[in-house]
Design a protein around this motif. Structure first.
Motif: not given
Ligand SMILES: C[S@@+](CC[C@H](N)C(=O)[O-])C[C@H]1O[C@@H](n2cnc3c(N)ncnc32)[C@H](O)[C@@H]1O
Length: 213
Positions: A58-62, A86-90
């Motif tokens: 999923c990478g950074p979740g975009l 990063l994904a969880g942060h954003h």
């Protein structure tokens, strides 16, 4: 060299570029209506199946967040701990876990959909059957998978990327029919095949397939 060195190299590479990958790709989906269209096809099919959807690699979740916006109960898994952080942060409202599609830590029959969007591009040919067996195992009967990948027929070693950061990761381009045959060999039925940018140097291949119900 151990058999899993490529996996370690991929993890370290994406940890290194995670922040710049997010910066560079943040607006990508907003600028590509056709990709949004194909993701909407997948979302429609997965919604009909019901149950959670796994965005694997999923990478950074975009994309995970985009699918959530389309009404799916979606969570993300990625090899790179930094990407997951990063994904969880954003996207604090969504769930993200570290894991590898080569050894997928999900229960049998537990998801209605699996998305692997430009993440099997880093999986060597000999590991693809293992990955697709995991996807088949974790999907409910009648569940849908969508694979997005670079179309072509060559592998290159990417040694830097996303703003000149060092990477050591193999990127595999594959003919659509080869990937479709791998899915059929793993007992999936192909339901849709889309080629984005057929006149581009590296078109995008999208395959949507289903497990037996
Ligand atoms: C090109 S990026 C795509 C990210 C995201 N799907 C997107 O479209 O923005 C590839 C991602 O796949 C992840 N990845 C590579 N090999 C993986 C594996 N074996 N299991 C899970 N994730 C993997 C990488 O860490 C990276 O985040």
């Amino acid at each position: 060299m151990s058999a899993d060195d490529w996996l370690t190299d991929t993890r370290v590479s994406y940890d290194t570029v995670a922040a710049s990958y997010l910066d560079i790709t943040r607006e990508a989906l907003a600028k590509t209506p056709l990709l949004r269209g194909v993701l909407a096809m997948f979302a429609e099919a997965a919604r009909e199946v019901g149950g959670p959807v796994a965005d694997i690699g999923c990478g950074p979740g975009l994309i995970t967040s985009h699918l959530h916006g389309l009404g799916l109960d979606v969570f993300g898994i990625d090899l790179s701990p930094r990407m997951v952080e990063l994904a969880g942060h954003h996207h604090p409202d969504l769930r993200f876990h570290v894991g590898s599609m080569t050894n997928l830590d999900l229960a049998d029959d537990s998801v209605g959909g699996v998305l692997a969007f430009y993440s099997i591009i880093h999986i060597p040919d000999h590991e693809i059957p293992t990955v697709l067996t995991h996807f088949q195992r974790v999907l409910r009967p009648g569940g849908v998978v969508m694979l997005g990948f670079h179309v072509g027929d060559r592998t290159r070693l990417k040694t830097e990327g996303y703003g000149g950061h060092p990477m050591s990761v193999h990127v595999h381009r594959r003919p659509v029919e080869r990937v479709a045959d791998w899915l059929r060999d793993a007992d999936f039925t192909i339901e849709a095949q889309v080629l984005i940018g057929p006149d581009d140097d590296v078109p995008g291949g999208m395959l949507i397939a289903r497990t037996k119900s």
